[in-house]
Design a protein around this motif. Structure first.
Motif, short mmCIF file in Angstrom:
data_model
loop_
_atom_site.label_atom_id
_atom_site.label_comp_id
_atom_site.label_asym_id
_atom_site.label_seq_id
_atom_site.Cartn_x
_atom_site.Cartn_y
_atom_site.Cartn_z
N VAL A 129 5.84 -6.65 0.24
CA VAL A 129 5.28 -6.99 1.55
C VAL A 129 4.04 -7.86 1.41
CG1 VAL A 129 4.29 -6.03 3.67
CG2 VAL A 129 6.23 -4.89 2.56
N ARG A 130 3.24 -7.57 0.39
CA ARG A 130 1.95 -8.25 0.24
C ARG A 130 1.63 -8.47 -1.24
NH1 ARG A 130 -1.92 -11.76 1.55
NH2 ARG A 130 -3.94 -10.89 2.15
N THR A 131 1.24 -9.69 -1.56
CA THR A 131 0.69 -10.02 -2.87
C THR A 131 -0.62 -10.76 -2.65
OG1 THR A 131 2.91 -10.35 -3.77
CG2 THR A 131 1.06 -11.16 -5.08
N SER A 132 -1.64 -10.37 -3.38
CA SER A 132 -2.90 -11.10 -3.29
C SER A 132 -3.71 -10.82 -4.55
CB SER A 132 -3.70 -10.67 -2.06
OG SER A 132 -4.79 -11.57 -1.84
N GLY A 133 -4.54 -11.79 -4.90
CA GLY A 133 -5.41 -11.59 -6.06
C GLY A 133 -5.73 -12.91 -6.74
N VAL A 176 -2.35 -8.12 -7.08
CA VAL A 176 -2.00 -6.83 -6.50
C VAL A 176 -0.74 -6.99 -5.65
CG1 VAL A 176 -2.76 -4.97 -4.97
CG2 VAL A 176 -4.41 -6.09 -6.49
N PHE A 177 0.21 -6.07 -5.84
CA PHE A 177 1.48 -6.09 -5.12
C PHE A 177 1.64 -4.78 -4.36
CE2 PHE A 177 1.87 -8.96 -8.63
CZ PHE A 177 2.70 -9.98 -8.21
N THR A 178 1.92 -4.89 -3.06
CA THR A 178 2.19 -3.72 -2.22
C THR A 178 3.57 -3.89 -1.62
OG1 THR A 178 -0.13 -3.31 -1.68
CG2 THR A 178 1.52 -2.41 -0.17
N GLY A 179 4.39 -2.83 -1.69
CA GLY A 179 5.74 -2.96 -1.16
C GLY A 179 6.47 -1.65 -1.04
N ILE A 180 7.74 -1.76 -0.71
CA ILE A 180 8.61 -0.60 -0.49
C ILE A 180 9.73 -0.64 -1.52
CG2 ILE A 180 10.11 0.56 1.20
CD1 ILE A 180 8.55 -0.94 3.41
N ASP A 181 9.96 0.51 -2.16
CA ASP A 181 11.02 0.64 -3.18
C ASP A 181 10.87 -0.40 -4.28
OD1 ASP A 181 12.19 2.70 -1.65
OD2 ASP A 181 13.35 1.26 -0.48
N VAL A 182 9.66 -0.60 -4.76
CA VAL A 182 9.38 -1.62 -5.76
C VAL A 182 9.71 -1.09 -7.16
CG1 VAL A 182 7.61 -3.08 -6.81
CG2 VAL A 182 7.60 -2.68 -4.34
N ASP A 183 10.49 -1.86 -7.91
CA ASP A 183 10.78 -1.56 -9.31
C ASP A 183 9.63 -2.14 -10.13
OD1 ASP A 183 11.69 -1.37 -11.92
OD2 ASP A 183 13.73 -2.04 -11.46
N GLN A 184 8.59 -1.35 -10.34
CA GLN A 184 7.38 -1.86 -10.98
C GLN A 184 7.61 -2.34 -12.41
OE1 GLN A 184 3.74 0.31 -10.48
NE2 GLN A 184 4.21 0.93 -8.38
N HIS A 197 -1.62 1.81 2.70
CA HIS A 197 -1.78 1.10 1.43
C HIS A 197 -2.39 -0.27 1.65
CE1 HIS A 197 0.27 3.25 -2.01
NE2 HIS A 197 0.50 4.07 -0.99
N LEU A 198 -2.00 -0.95 2.73
CA LEU A 198 -2.53 -2.28 3.01
C LEU A 198 -4.00 -2.23 3.41
CD1 LEU A 198 0.48 -3.74 5.02
CD2 LEU A 198 -0.19 -4.31 2.68
N ASN A 199 -4.42 -1.13 4.03
CA ASN A 199 -5.82 -0.94 4.40
C ASN A 199 -6.18 0.53 4.23
OD1 ASN A 199 -8.32 -0.62 5.61
ND2 ASN A 199 -7.87 -1.91 7.38
N PRO A 200 -6.54 0.93 3.01
CA PRO A 200 -6.78 2.36 2.74
C PRO A 200 -8.03 2.93 3.40
CG PRO A 200 -7.23 1.03 0.79
CD PRO A 200 -6.62 0.12 1.80
N THR A 201 -8.92 2.08 3.93
CA THR A 201 -10.11 2.60 4.60
C THR A 201 -9.89 2.85 6.09
OG1 THR A 201 -11.05 0.44 5.17
CG2 THR A 201 -11.52 1.28 2.96
N ALA A 202 -8.79 2.34 6.64
CA ALA A 202 -8.54 2.48 8.08
C ALA A 202 -7.95 3.84 8.41
CB ALA A 202 -7.59 1.39 8.56
#
Length: 349
Positions: A252-256, A298-306, A168-173
């Motif tokens: 884990v990661r927020t960016s935008g 954009v938010f990436t994480g584990i068990d996130v209550d969106q 998810h953090l790098n979908p092209t890798a």
């Protein structure tokens, strides 16, 4: 010197033993292997990259016997991929970048992404400090291939979550388990500049192109959009409070792109990794035709209550009453984010 370009492979990673093992496997017996680090006394990594390349090219010129035409650079823990890639690309056409490989240790990658230490290095005659967690994230987000080591002792379910998180953090890798018997499989993803620039998951999510290779129901990436500016005090309280305490799951990661009401004339870039939170100015003025409108986070994480996270983010935007106030009122809102310095007049010419 041979007419064929020197091929360079960059190997990055936060854990020196695992990274060096991967670098040795890729190098084998047919490649030169050089370890580079970014010490305090060196202005950028470019000097060290140039020295390694020049040494191998000189060897090929002076020694009539066959010499390696491939260089594997074992990049030290603090080396940022954008800097290393730029240094190698600057040597074209005599040098060709083949791949960027990042070694990740499954047993403690989440701890690495929570590391709140700051790394100091020289840049333009000043000391610049970068969050170690941010460097680890950058090494993941800009890799062609992510080689996962240290999986022994990691429970299968946890490993599946970690692999999906990396994807998810790098979908092209290509996310692959390290295998000493087949080291060549780490480098079968040729380097491409366009892929490199768009490889971070948050970039592809904003562009509507986020398609991870590996999925898991506990791992998610979501895009929050709102045309309303953010109230700076409420936004900072959200990250310092509920997000950091993992009330909505492990972010884990927020960016935008972020627009603060208190800085309504310019668009900011919000970056969060672990406990590190930064808001930096972009080149976009709020009035630019191509500028992001409002919030694109954009938010990436584990068990996130969106749903709960989205509701909390909407609570950080201006209310109807606040929105009808004038920008002078907005500029007076409490704002504890790092001050943005105004560019000098000479810089605007």
């Amino acid at each position: 010197m041979s007419e064929s370009p020197l091929t360079v492979i960059l190997v990055l990673g936060a854990c020196p033993p695992e990274r060096r093992t991967i670098a040795r496997q890729i190098a084998g017996s047919a490649s030169a292997l050089v370890t580079i680090e970014r010490p305090m006394g060196v202005d950028g990594i470019g000097t060290l990259v140039d020295e390694a390349i020049d040494a191998l090219l000189a060897r090929a010129f002076l020694d009539p016997s066959p010499s390696p035409r491939r260089l594997v650079l074992d990049c030290g823990t603090t080396v940022q991929p954008v800097d290393a890639v730029g240094a190698v690309l600057a040597r074209a056409p005599e040098v060709r970048l083949d791949a960027v490989v990042t070694a990740v240790d499954a047993s403690h990658i989440l701890q690495d992404l929570d590391d709140d230490r700051w790394i100091g290095h020289s840049a333009d005659d000043t000391i610049v400090y970068t969050s170690r967690a941010a460097i680890v994230m950058e090494q993941i987000e800009y890799a062609d291939t992510i080689a996962v080591t240290g999986r022994q002792g990691v429970e299968h379910g946890r490993l599946a979550v970690l692999l999906a998180l990396l994807s998810h953090l790098n979908p092209t890798a290509l996310v692959r388990l390290a295998d000493a018997r087949r080291p060549s499989r780490y480098t079968d993803s040729p380097f491409d500049v366009d892929r490199f620039s768009g490889s971070p998951g948050w970039v592809s999510k904003i562009n509507g192109e986020h398609t991870p290779w590996i999925e898991h129901p506990r791992v998610s990436t979501m895009l929050f959009e709102s045309a309303r500016p953010m109230h700076p005090e409420r936004l900072l309280a959200l990250f310092d409070g509920p997000i950091e305490s993992r009330r909505f799951g492990r972010i884990v990661r927020t960016s935008g792109f972020c627009r603060l009401a208190s800085r309504s004339t310019q668009v900011g870039l919000l970056q969060q990794v672990g406990t590190m939170l930064e808001l930096e100015p972009t080149s976009f003025s709020s009035a630019d035709p191509g500028a992001p409108l409002g919030q694109e986070l954009v938010f990436t994480g584990i068990d996130v209550d969106q749903p709960a996270l989205i509701a909390a983010l909407h609570d950080c935007t201006l209310t109807d009453a606040e929105l009808t106030a004038d920008p002078v009122t907005w500029a007076g809102y409490p704002d504890a984010f790092t001050l943005w310095l105004e560019p000098l007049a000479s810089d605007q010419d």
